[in-house]
Design a protein around this motif. Structure first.
Motif, PDB file in Angstrom:
ATOM      1  N   UNK A 583      53.565  81.359 101.761  1.00  0.00           N
ATOM      2  CA  UNK A 583      52.561  82.292 102.136  1.00  0.00           C
ATOM      3  C   UNK A 583      52.885  83.719 101.768  1.00  0.00           C
ATOM      4  N   UNK A 584      53.834  84.138 101.542  1.00  0.00           N
ATOM      5  CA  UNK A 584      54.262  85.468 101.097  1.00  0.00           C
ATOM      6  C   UNK A 584      54.266  85.824  99.579  1.00  0.00           C
ATOM      7  N   UNK A 585      52.880  86.303  99.281  1.00  0.00           N
ATOM      8  CA  UNK A 585      52.761  86.011  97.800  1.00  0.00           C
ATOM      9  C   UNK A 585      52.606  87.653  97.413  1.00  0.00           C
ATOM     10  N   UNK A 586      52.852  88.701  98.049  1.00  0.00           N
ATOM     11  CA  UNK A 586      52.887  89.922  97.857  1.00  0.00           C
ATOM     12  C   UNK A 586      51.228  90.587  97.686  1.00  0.00           C
ATOM     13  N   UNK A 587      50.303  90.067  98.006  1.00  0.00           N
ATOM     14  CA  UNK A 587      48.980  90.283  97.776  1.00  0.00           C
ATOM     15  C   UNK A 587      48.285  90.478  99.093  1.00  0.00           C
ATOM     16  N   UNK A 588      47.526  91.883  99.335  1.00  0.00           N
ATOM     17  CA  UNK A 588      47.071  92.154 100.573  1.00  0.00           C
ATOM     18  C   UNK A 588      45.742  91.215 101.041  1.00  0.00           C
ATOM     19  N   UNK A 589      45.007  90.833 100.117  1.00  0.00           N
ATOM     20  CA  UNK A 589      44.089  89.947 100.404  1.00  0.00           C
ATOM     21  C   UNK A 589      44.157  88.572 101.015  1.00  0.00           C
ATOM     22  N   UNK A 590      45.636  88.029 100.449  1.00  0.00           N
ATOM     23  CA  UNK A 590      45.966  86.879 100.950  1.00  0.00           C
ATOM     24  C   UNK A 590      46.601  86.961 102.390  1.00  0.00           C
ATOM     25  N   UNK A 591      47.350  88.222 102.628  1.00  0.00           N
ATOM     26  CA  UNK A 591      47.579  88.283 103.898  1.00  0.00           C
ATOM     27  C   UNK A 591      46.365  88.420 104.880  1.00  0.00           C
ATOM     28  N   UNK A 592      45.230  88.961 104.490  1.00  0.00           N
ATOM     29  CA  UNK A 592      44.198  89.202 105.500  1.00  0.00           C
ATOM     30  C   UNK A 592      43.592  87.892 105.650  1.00  0.00           C
ATOM     31  N   UNK A 593      43.599  86.855 104.594  1.00  0.00           N
ATOM     32  CA  UNK A 593      42.949  85.522 104.577  1.00  0.00           C
ATOM     33  C   UNK A 593      43.793  84.923 105.704  1.00  0.00           C
ATOM     34  N   UNK A 594      45.206  84.776 105.635  1.00  0.00           N
ATOM     35  CA  UNK A 594      45.901  84.228 106.640  1.00  0.00           C
ATOM     36  C   UNK A 594      45.695  84.722 108.030  1.00  0.00           C
ATOM     37  N   UNK A 595      45.457  85.955 108.235  1.00  0.00           N
ATOM     38  CA  UNK A 595      45.460  86.864 109.582  1.00  0.00           C
ATOM     39  C   UNK A 595      44.120  86.201 109.964  1.00  0.00           C
ATOM     40  N   UNK A 596      43.117  86.241 109.249  1.00  0.00           N
ATOM     41  CA  UNK A 596      41.820  85.811 109.771  1.00  0.00           C
ATOM     42  C   UNK A 596      41.576  84.226 110.142  1.00  0.00           C
ATOM     43  N   UNK A 597      42.438  83.537 109.393  1.00  0.00           N
ATOM     44  CA  UNK A 597      42.367  82.035 109.519  1.00  0.00           C
ATOM     45  C   UNK A 597      43.301  81.950 110.995  1.00  0.00           C
ATOM     46  N   UNK A 598      44.241  82.503 111.140  1.00  0.00           N
ATOM     47  CA  UNK A 598      45.351  82.383 112.264  1.00  0.00           C
ATOM     48  C   UNK A 598      44.382  82.896 113.629  1.00  0.00           C
ATOM     49  N   UNK A 599      43.647  84.087 113.407  1.00  0.00           N
ATOM     50  CA  UNK A 599      42.958  84.360 114.770  1.00  0.00           C
ATOM     51  C   UNK A 599      41.829  83.332 115.077  1.00  0.00           C
ATOM     52  N   UNK A 600      41.096  82.860 113.821  1.00  0.00           N
ATOM     53  CA  UNK A 600      40.005  81.888 114.417  1.00  0.00           C
ATOM     54  C   UNK A 600      40.756  80.481 114.902  1.00  0.00           C
ATOM     55  N   UNK A 601      42.037  80.322 114.466  1.00  0.00           N
ATOM     56  CA  UNK A 601      42.450  78.932 115.030  1.00  0.00           C
ATOM     57  C   UNK A 601      42.749  79.178 116.597  1.00  0.00           C
ATOM     58  N   UNK A 602      43.411  80.238 116.625  1.00  0.00           N
ATOM     59  CA  UNK A 602      43.735  80.822 118.084  1.00  0.00           C
ATOM     60  C   UNK A 602      42.666  80.575 119.086  1.00  0.00           C
TER      61      UNK A 602
END
Length: 612
Positions: A583-602
């Motif tokens: 999950x740690x690829x060094x790209x901001x848009x990837x981190x934003x995607x995982x953040x949004x995905x986690x928030x929706x899951x919660x």
């Protein structure tokens, strides 16, 4: 007096430390230090024995504390302790003197005398200890020092195997002893001997037979009683003075001494079992001794037999008589072991009695003193063994006739195999070049024999003991003298050694290279030689049950504990770590995607909880 006891205890430890740290290449200084220390211990023991201090003398100090629980280090110096202190110090000193001659040419003398000092430290600790935990600590040190001394000739397979066997078999008994100590603390809330005695008097029904038998496991292991008796004959692979010190006079007697220390705890059922097994061992070991060819193994089985007599006396309710026989046995058995050492040394370490013969003329002092030991152990009238062994027989005659019959048969056997040993070794003609060339040893070796011979003759006279020791031995011995059939027992006891002498004279006074028993009674001879197959049974158990079970447990441990539970858990954690790293690829848009995905899951999870 406490300072004297502390000095006695730590002198041999200091001697061992100095020897093993600084004198490993100087045999003369090492032996001189060890012998001087043993002499100092004897002097201090005599001071304690003849002191006017009240008995018992108790002292302790905190050794270890944790919260509200503490373990104390202390001494209990009463009549039994004083008597065993004398035995350990006196016999130990004479054996040290004997060792100067016996081990004179041994290049490993520093290791040998260092081991003797460690053993003396351990035995004195057991004798002085005022609580079961302290006894157990020194108990294990005795096992360790015994292992070192039995393995003195460690380059030979026999000594190496014998030392391991003794160590392992004793660990079995010690494990039961440790369980007994735990149960004692659980039941009484203390392991102090004096406190236990008071509690046992106040609440005599607290102790259970299981607790008693667990504690008795220590006796069974150290004193080599059934079913853990198999280590003692093999332990003869060590130097002969070691056999005399450890396996005749002191270490094996420590088991009996333990029973005497805690006799107030034992139930009637436990005492009855100990008495029966002791009597059975007295008879069984006698049959085994009857067919041995090795001079030291004959004496080893004799020791097993006499320890059985002590156990029988204890089990029949006569602890003072048991201690009395322990004392006389220490004198005459140490005498015979050292006598056998004198013969072995003169015959270039040959131990087969059928390669001896005619040694009475070549070694008159050794022969005479050895004969005194034989007469004493056989119960010849007015020698030390007569008083102690006949007291046991009389006690059994009055209180348990089946045990008396077994003990009486054992007494006849004792006389037979001991006179057999004497006739084959010292009478007749020499049957080997070793015997032909034998000559009497130096005074360093014959001197201790003469001293022990005197004690083997007079050691049974109670009036010669200090008042405090006589007061402890007196009640039981006086009770024996007042029992019915006392005069009848004198006749029976005398008949036992006479029968044994006549049988031995008939069978063994004129022998060649073979055993007359093997020729005349082959089936009986082979049965006795088999020792009832105890070693073979244990070997089958080890090879067919214990070893396969151990291998199965090892496989299960590797698969489930080390494999599934330890390495498996680590593997799962490593897998999640690898997935997380993706999950740690060094790209901001990837981190934003995982953040949004986690928030929706919660949010979906929270909505589900609210809906319920």
């Amino acid at each position: 007096m406490i300072s004297i006891a502390l000095s006695m205890l730590f002198l041999p430890l200091l001697s061992a430390a100095v020897t093993l740290l600084f004198l490993r290449k100087n045999g003369n200084l090492a032996s001189l230090l060890s012998v001087s220390t043993a002499g100092g211990i004897l002097v201090l023991a005599l001071v304690l024995i003849f002191s006017d201090n009240p008995v018992p003398l108790a002292w302790d100090t905190t050794w270890f504390a944790m919260g509200g629980w503490e373990l104390r280090f202390g001494f209990l110096i009463d009549a039994p302790a004083k008597l065993l202190l004398f035995i350990v110090a006196f016999v130990g000193f004479l054996i040290h003197i004997f060792s100067l001659g016996y081990m004179a040419d041994d290049p490993a003398r520093p290791r040998y005398f260092g081991g003797l000092s460690i053993f003396m430290f351990s035995m004195l600790g057991i004798t002085l200890a005022d609580n079961l935990v302290m006894i157990f600590v020194f108990w294990e040190l005795v096992g360790f020092s015994s292992y070192l001394l039995i393995a003195h000739y460690f380059k030979t397979d026999e000594a190496a195997k014998a030392s391991r066997k003794a160590f392992i078999v004793n660990r079995v008994g010690d494990f039961g002893f440790l369980i007994g100590i735990v149960l004692t603390y659980w039941t009484y809330g203390t392991v102090n001997l004096s406190e236990l005695a008071d509690l046992a008097d106040f609440s005599p029904n607290l102790a259970t037979t299981g607790l008693c038998l667990a504690l008795a496991c220590g006796f069974v292991g150290k004193s080599a009683q059934f079913p853990l008796h198999v280590w003692l004959p093999d332990a003869m692979a060590g130097p002969t003075p070691v056999s005399a010190l450890i396996h005749a006079a002191t270490m094996v007697a420590a088991g009996v001494y333990l029973l005497l220390r805690i006799d107030f705890l034992f139930t009637e059922e436990a005492l009855g079992l100990i008495a029966f097994l002791g009597a059975a061992m007295g008879l069984y070991a006698g049959f085994c001794a009857l067919v041995q060819r090795d001079v030291k193994k004959i004496l080893a089985y004799s020791t097993l037999s006499q320890l059985g007599y002590m156990a029988a006396a204890f089990g029949l309710g006569a602890p003072g008589v048991a201690l009395f026989h322990l004392t006389t046995h220490a004198f005459f058995k140490a005498l015979m072991f050292l006598g056998s050492g004198s013969v072995i040394h003169a015959c270039h370490h040959e131990q087969d009695i059928f390669n001896y013969g005619g040694l009475r003329k070549r070694m008159p002092i050794t022969a005479l003193t050895f004969l005194i030991g034989v007469l004493a152990i056989s119960g010849v009238n007015f020698l030390s063994g007569y008083f102690s062994k006949d007291a046991i027989l009389l006690w059994a005659y009055n209180f348990n006739m089946p045990i008396f019959v077994i003990l009486y048969a054992g007494a006849i056997l004792t006389s037979i195999y001991m006179f057999r040993l004497y006739f084959i070794t010292f009478e007749g003609k020499a049957r080997s070049k070793y015997a032909e060339d034998a000559k009497e040893n130096s005074f360093l070796m014959t001197g201790p024999l003469l001293v022990l011979a005197v004690f083997s003759v007079f050691g049974g006279y109670q009036s010669l003991y200090p008042d405090q020791l006589g007061a402890y031995l007196g009640p039981d011995l006086s009770a024996v003298s007042l029992l019915p059939h006392h005069m009848w027992m004198i006749v029976l006891g005398t008949s036992a050694w006479i029968i044994g002498l006549l049988v031995a004279k008939t069978l063994f006074s004129k022998v060649l290279q073979d055993d007359p028993l093997a020729r005349r009674f082959p089936a009986f001879y082979e049965l006795c030689r088999s020792k009832l197959f105890f070693d073979e049974i244990y070997q089958i158990y080890l090879s067919k049950i214990q070893d396969p079970l151990a291998r199965f447990i090892e496989v299960m441990e590797l698969l489930f504990i080390s494999g599934l539970m330890v390495r498996g858990a680590a593997g799962v954690a490593a897998l999640f770590s690898m997935l997380a790293k993706l999950c740690y690829v060094g790209k901001i848009h990837a981190y934003a995607f995982w953040f949004i995905l986690g928030t929706l899951g919660f949010l979906f999870y929270a909505a589900g909880l609210v809906g319920n």
